[in-house]
Enzyme design. Sequence first.
Site, PDB file in Angstrom:
ATOM      1  N   GLU A 304      94.742  69.076  21.018  1.00  0.00           N
ATOM      2  CA  GLU A 304      94.596  67.752  21.648  1.00  0.00           C
ATOM      3  C   GLU A 304      93.342  67.686  22.513  1.00  0.00           C
ATOM      4  OE1 GLU A 304      96.236  65.294  20.772  1.00  0.00           O
ATOM      5  OE2 GLU A 304      98.196  65.955  20.029  1.00  0.00           O
ATOM      6  N   ARG A 308      90.203  65.184  21.464  1.00  0.00           N
ATOM      7  CA  ARG A 308      89.982  64.048  22.374  1.00  0.00           C
ATOM      8  C   ARG A 308      88.830  64.310  23.341  1.00  0.00           C
ATOM      9  NH1 ARG A 308      95.958  61.343  23.196  1.00  0.00           N
ATOM     10  NH2 ARG A 308      96.978  62.522  21.561  1.00  0.00           N
ATOM     11  N   ASP A 437      99.263  66.936   8.727  1.00  0.00           N
ATOM     12  CA  ASP A 437      98.363  65.832   8.338  1.00  0.00           C
ATOM     13  C   ASP A 437      96.863  66.149   8.357  1.00  0.00           C
ATOM     14  OD1 ASP A 437      98.595  66.031  11.115  1.00  0.00           O
ATOM     15  OD2 ASP A 437      98.949  63.901  11.479  1.00  0.00           O
ATOM     16  N   GLU A 573      96.351  55.021  12.481  1.00  0.00           N
ATOM     17  CA  GLU A 573      96.084  55.485  11.103  1.00  0.00           C
ATOM     18  C   GLU A 573      95.889  54.358  10.088  1.00  0.00           C
ATOM     19  OE1 GLU A 573      98.439  56.793  13.086  1.00  0.00           O
ATOM     20  OE2 GLU A 573      97.479  58.717  13.527  1.00  0.00           O
ATOM     21  N   THR A 662      89.262  63.579  13.915  1.00  0.00           N
ATOM     22  CA  THR A 662      90.584  62.978  13.721  1.00  0.00           C
ATOM     23  C   THR A 662      90.994  62.099  14.905  1.00  0.00           C
ATOM     24  OG1 THR A 662      92.843  63.425  12.961  1.00  0.00           O
ATOM     25  CG2 THR A 662      91.923  64.932  14.617  1.00  0.00           C
TER      26      THR A 662
HETATM   27  C1  DMJ Z   1      95.595  61.102  17.389  1.00  0.00           C
HETATM   28  O1  DMJ Z   1      95.549  61.939  18.470  1.00  0.00           O
HETATM   29  C2  DMJ Z   1      94.905  61.689  16.201  1.00  0.00           C
HETATM   30  O2  DMJ Z   1      94.620  60.688  15.293  1.00  0.00           O
HETATM   31  C3  DMJ Z   1      95.720  62.754  15.527  1.00  0.00           C
HETATM   32  O3  DMJ Z   1      95.109  63.205  14.367  1.00  0.00           O
HETATM   33  C4  DMJ Z   1      97.077  62.211  15.180  1.00  0.00           C
HETATM   34  N1  DMJ Z   1      97.715  61.629  16.306  1.00  0.00           N
HETATM   35  C5  DMJ Z   1      97.004  60.707  17.123  1.00  0.00           C
HETATM   36  C6  DMJ Z   1      97.054  59.276  16.662  1.00  0.00           C
HETATM   37  O4  DMJ Z   1      98.179  58.896  16.032  1.00  0.00           O
END
Ligand code: DMJ
Length: 673
Positions: A304, A308, A437, A573, A662
């Site tokens: 995370e 981020r 995912d 998403e 992501t």
């Molecule tokens: C985000 O932190 C990122 O997109 C991660 O890959 C999946 N979860 C959240 C958004 O849903």
Amino acid sequence: MYAGAAAAAGPPRRDFISVTLGPEEAVGGGSYNNSKAWRRRSCWRKWKQLSRLQRSVILFLLAFLAVCGVISYTSMGEAWKSITNKSLDEQRTEQEIPGLKLANPAVLPAPRKADANHGDYPELSLQKPPKPPHVRRGPSNLQIKAPRRDVRLKTQHDTIRAIEELVEADKVEKTEKSIISWRGAVIEPDQSTEPPSSKIKEPEKPSSVAAEDQKEPVPINERQLAVIEAFRHAWKGYKDFAWGHDELKPLSKSYSEWFGLGLTLIDALDTMWIFGLKEEFEEARKWVANDLVFDKNVDVNLFESTIRILGGLLSTYHLSGDSLFLEKAKDIGNRLMPAFKTPSKIPYSDVNIGRGTAHPPRWTSDSTVAEVTSIQLEFRELSRLTGDEKFQKAVDEVMKHVHTLSGKNDGLVPMFINTNSGQFTHLGVYTLGARADSYYEYLLKQWIQGGKKENELLEDYMRAIEGVKKHLLKRSEPKKLTFVGELAHGHFSAKMDHLVCFLPGTLALGAHNGLAADHMKLAEALIETCYQMYAQVETGLSPEIVHFNLHAQKGHKDVEIKPADRHNLLRPETVESLFYMYRFTGDKKYQDWGWEILQNFNRYTRVPTGGYTSINNVQNPSNPEPRDKMESFFLGETLKYMFLLFSDDIDLINLDKYIFNTEAHPLPIWVPA
Ligand code: DMJ
């Protein structure tokens, strides 16, 4: 005209050029003398006999012909160069993966690899180059430069004022007005970026710093303005009640802390830059400069904080060219490195960034597969920028190791991996949702980031998509929506997380980069399903998880929702995939679907005093049960992808130059050396 009329009209007007020949030449007489001196003299005499107008016209024509000659020589050279480059790239790709033809080669052709060996791709089909939806305006070299910094800041200021005025005016009466956008955010790398593996020596510069030119500004449209307005509303709540904290609690007008690192603020930095929100950006920058301190006795989640914080800082550095963000990125990157000190080199999930210690969760020595395989884009980029290989080495080793592991099912991976043994655990369960995912997403994205040379990544990605097709794809009733379910010990479950909706966008990105055309077909089918996960629900917002009906039942829709799954966390998403689909197809229905979703977020999740909240019940429009939390990805991802989806400017984060991590932070695609 007859002769009499001509005489009456007086002397004829000379609107043509006449060349008067001398008597000798006129009669063809005189002795033939072809000596050089005679010819020179005679030409000169003729030239002198011409009127001034005639001489000017001839000189002008000669100059014009010379200019045309130079232009056509240059463009032939360019065309020749691109033909040569293209064929080199095609040769390389054909050598590496027979049968696979890239529709869109890497930014520059990659060097050939002598030992490339990927002969086992019988199922990869040839693909026609995808049709770009937008026509480029002007020569490409004018489109890849950023505005000069001084110009950029000024225009940005004007634009913000214009946005404010327009939003105000829009409230009073719906106008058709549009304004000129600030293009400062649209910064394309104007210089080659090199992968770190090519022997890092000097730290890299950001993509934007040396950029000089600017292409025609593209107007911001009404839908984009609505997104900016939503962002500002969210930001207002964050600023008023949660400034410098991780997440806003908009109903209780307070905040929650996860890592205590201003998560929302950092996640939103590049969004503000892209939207042209200069004042907000500057204020946030000040906080980063003065208050963001990583020397804290706090446990953070490696994944995370990488996607981020590290991702957010790196992309903001690229967009703004401001070295503050790179310094902060280096700091957090170094502090996360202890996570890799494990017996297997598969990183622990948690790191104490103040103490420099790392550990797995209390109850297990496992890490999540998606987490350890979705930190690569960021660490690799950090190596490229700093010249320090250790970041890339650590994450590349993870990928290489996972590549060799047994326990996969036709490319599909289990959800857990042990940090001691380095082996997958909890075998037999396969999903494209939570815990797996972004493993799939990062296979493709690393391959693109690195210039399409790392064949193991491509191989794993292609295999996995075949695995999805073979084991996880089914169609629902009554609408026959294609969905991705889950497999548990041979048992198929028609359950699909909203998280899986990243997949259509990733498939489309792969197809855009030359992978099998049927990936695009699948992307089109899946994005329709993801949209239906919103459209078939009472609030028009998707729940966290749906179950699809496999058998038609009277009065039943395709989508069933269990009470425990009916929350919505403002996740990105689906809009993320809508953005990719629109970029690559130009089909406006994707914009319209995104617009519906934005309106429903405004209807059911907007808190009047500032901010948006996740909700507990998407099935109850009269009381969606606000949860009192605004996730940082709402600003970092959801609204950013909305804004990009509504834009018709393919250079607004050009997907041939940037790859999104992501968490929707764009990082440059490396140009192979
Ligand atoms: C985000 O932190 C990122 O997109 C991660 O890959 C999946 N979860 C959240 C958004 O849903």
